[in-house]
Design a protein around this motif. Structure first.
Motif, PDB file in Angstrom:
ATOM      1  N   VAL A  14       0.860  -1.311   0.077  1.00  0.00           N
ATOM      2  CA  VAL A  14      -0.062   0.186  -0.060  1.00  0.00           C
ATOM      3  C   VAL A  14       0.904   1.345  -0.043  1.00  0.00           C
ATOM      4  O   VAL A  14       0.495   2.348  -0.661  1.00  0.00           O
ATOM      5  N   ALA A  15       1.998   1.177   0.937  1.00  0.00           N
ATOM      6  CA  ALA A  15       2.603   2.269   0.804  1.00  0.00           C
ATOM      7  C   ALA A  15       3.375   2.618  -0.616  1.00  0.00           C
ATOM      8  O   ALA A  15       3.762   3.764  -0.999  1.00  0.00           O
ATOM      9  N   THR A 219       9.234   6.994  -5.308  1.00  0.00           N
ATOM     10  CA  THR A 219       9.998   5.880  -4.796  1.00  0.00           C
ATOM     11  C   THR A 219       9.199   5.375  -3.686  1.00  0.00           C
ATOM     12  O   THR A 219       8.713   5.716  -2.853  1.00  0.00           O
ATOM     13  N   PRO A 220       9.223   3.860  -3.920  1.00  0.00           N
ATOM     14  CA  PRO A 220       8.475   3.047  -3.001  1.00  0.00           C
ATOM     15  C   PRO A 220       8.891   3.262  -1.522  1.00  0.00           C
ATOM     16  O   PRO A 220      10.396   3.399  -1.514  1.00  0.00           O
ATOM     17  N   ARG A 221       8.199   3.221  -0.495  1.00  0.00           N
ATOM     18  CA  ARG A 221       8.847   3.234   0.862  1.00  0.00           C
ATOM     19  C   ARG A 221       8.939   1.499   1.205  1.00  0.00           C
ATOM     20  O   ARG A 221       8.110   1.090   1.806  1.00  0.00           O
ATOM     21  N   ILE A 279       8.888   3.568   6.009  1.00  0.00           N
ATOM     22  CA  ILE A 279       7.569   4.114   6.615  1.00  0.00           C
ATOM     23  C   ILE A 279       7.573   4.597   7.984  1.00  0.00           C
ATOM     24  O   ILE A 279       6.990   5.448   8.315  1.00  0.00           O
ATOM     25  N   PHE A 280       8.161   4.151   8.819  1.00  0.00           N
ATOM     26  CA  PHE A 280       8.231   4.502  10.274  1.00  0.00           C
ATOM     27  C   PHE A 280       9.953   4.955  10.396  1.00  0.00           C
ATOM     28  O   PHE A 280      10.669   4.194  10.102  1.00  0.00           O
ATOM     29  N   ARG A 350      -3.407   7.691   6.716  1.00  0.00           N
ATOM     30  CA  ARG A 350      -4.054   8.778   7.138  1.00  0.00           C
ATOM     31  C   ARG A 350      -2.826   9.629   7.701  1.00  0.00           C
ATOM     32  O   ARG A 350      -2.587  11.040   7.510  1.00  0.00           O
ATOM     33  N   ARG A 351      -1.869   9.172   8.207  1.00  0.00           N
ATOM     34  CA  ARG A 351      -0.747   9.875   8.740  1.00  0.00           C
ATOM     35  C   ARG A 351       0.441  10.202   7.818  1.00  0.00           C
ATOM     36  O   ARG A 351       0.676  11.409   7.765  1.00  0.00           O
ATOM     37  N   GLN A 352       0.334   9.454   6.703  1.00  0.00           N
ATOM     38  CA  GLN A 352       1.067   9.695   5.605  1.00  0.00           C
ATOM     39  C   GLN A 352       0.510  10.990   4.932  1.00  0.00           C
ATOM     40  O   GLN A 352       1.391  11.924   4.253  1.00  0.00           O
ATOM     41  N   ARG A 353      -0.817  11.014   4.526  1.00  0.00           N
ATOM     42  CA  ARG A 353      -1.125  12.248   4.107  1.00  0.00           C
ATOM     43  C   ARG A 353      -1.198  13.556   4.752  1.00  0.00           C
ATOM     44  O   ARG A 353      -1.014  14.560   4.099  1.00  0.00           O
TER      45      ARG A 353
END
Length: 415
Positions: A14-15, A219-221, A279-280, A350-353
């Motif tokens: 998804v990321a 670029t993919p995470r 991601i984190f 949601r956090r990424q947005r």
């Protein structure tokens, strides 16, 4: 495939899709973010306060900078750039009688050791000397004993002026600053080095340097958890239990062989690029609860995992930290893998947005030249929200609220 691994694979997929989406328009006008913030990131401080900047002898600022230009690049540099900003800011007034706030440009973190650390025994002497100069040159300090003055104190433990917590707590906040508003990077609830009314700000992280390391937003995470930094400080904490209150050691001992965790003491040249692939990003306390790592994580869209009990975060009344970060108690570090893999995908997205919003990033950066909504403006907004000054700020004739002879004997020595 185990349930945790399957969950991570789904998250990474998804990321990747999120990363491949069209990038958000950069440098738009900062907007209000939804969430639990008071909603003031887009406030314009101009017209809400006036600041008088004291003209200080060069020995308190310019000569220190000329002596050692490293001050412009380290994480304490906000005190220099705030001075430069205020000199040309629309909130500056040349008439002290109409000022709401008074600012003393003194660079207490610019007297450095050969290793680049601020000298802890010099900083309080510099500050005391600067305050004495202000108090004996102008009448405004003596009207309030500093209650309508603010100071930049970006040391590890703020106006306690020491990089070691025990020594900082022993010293306490410099007594002459007890009535002033402190603008400082250190923030921890119920700590002697954070007094009521302080404004917690981000450390300085060079915006131009980070801009130079931006990668393709598509670029993919592909990294689940990322961290580069110390886990132990054997030089200052040979037994290994005091540094970071053991939290960093626990990260290493529990997850050094976990394939979900890309963690190391090495600091590669691709550090900034790697954060944009993660991601984190772990943001654990070190000797102090704060570091530039938090700013870097937000700027690069990597969800900060904040491991620092009772931390007071920068501009917490404006930035919705609960909505863009993950908080993990220090005692829960051994469960870090299960905590992060159990976060629903919808919450991660949601956090990424929210992290992608330009207003959040700008609020943590001291830009040169300045930009609307950046950290300079957030400091001014914080000062404006403290107006009007309450009862007790202005002293009665002959009244004194401060003891000029209070403090450690070593701090009372002349500078």
């Amino acid at each position: 495939m185990g349930p945790c691994a399957a969950a991570v694979v789904a998250i990474l997929l998804v990321a990747t899709c999120v990363a491949a989406a069209p990038p958000l328009q950069q440098h738009h006008k900062p907007g209000r973010i939804s969430g639990n913030a008071v909603g003031v990131l887009d406030d314009d401080p101009v017209g809400k306060l006036k600041v008088f900047v004291y003209e200080m002898p060069r020995k308190y600022n310019k000569m220190l900078l000329d002596k050692d230009s490293r001050c412009l690049h380290h994480m304490f540099a906000a005190e220099i750039f705030m001075h430069q900003f205020l000199l040309s800011s629309a909130v500056r007034t040349l008439d002290p009688e109409e000022a709401d706030w008074f600012y003393t440009p003194v660079y207490t973190t610019c007297d450095l050791t050969p290793q680049g650390f601020p000298l802890p025994f010099r900083a309080p002497r510099i500050m005391r000397s600067a305050i004495r100069y202000v108090a004996t040159t102008w009448p405004f300090w003596n009207r309030t004993d500093g209650a309508d003055h603010f100071f930049l104190t970006p040391h590890d433990f703020g106006a306690c002026f020491h990089y070691q917590e025990e020594r900082a707590m022993e010293r306490g906040i410099l007594p002459l600053l007890r009535r002033a508003t402190l603008v400082q990077t250190f923030g921890q609830r119920n700590h002697v080095c954070l007094q009521d009314g302080s404004i917690t700000v981000p450390p300085y992280a060079d915006p131009h340097k980070m801009q130079a390391h931006l990668i393709n937003p598509g670029t993919p995470r592909s990294i689940f958890v990322y961290f580069r930094g110390l886990f132990y400080d054997m030089g200052n904490d040979p037994e290994g239990g005091y540094y970071a209150r053991g939290a960093r050691a626990s990260v290493w001992e529990n997850f050094k062989d976990n394939p979900l965790f890309d963690i190391s003491t090495e600091h590669p040249s691709t550090y900034y690029e790697d954060m944009q692939r993660a991601i984190f990003c772990l943001c654990p306390l070190g000797w102090a609860p704060w570091s530039p790592r938090l700013v870097e994580a937000v700027v690069f869209g990597c969800i900060p995992v904040i491991i620092a009990d009772d931390i007071v975060l920068p501009f917490a009344d404006a930035i919705p930290w609960e909505d863009i970060s993950v908080f993990v108690a220090e005692r829960d570090v051994p469960r870090l893998d299960s905590i992060l893999t159990s976060i629903p995908l919808a919450d991660i997205l949601r956090r990424q947005r929210l992290l992608a919003r330009d207003s959040v990033k700008q609020a943590l950066l001291f830009h040169q030249p300045v930009r609307p909504g950046d950290a300079f403006h957030q400091v001014l907004n914080g000062l404006a929200r403290k107006l009007p000054h309450g009862e007790g700020v202005f002293l009665q004739p002959g009244e004194k609220a401060l003891d000029w002879d209070a403090g450690l004997e070593s701090d009372l020595k002349p500078w």
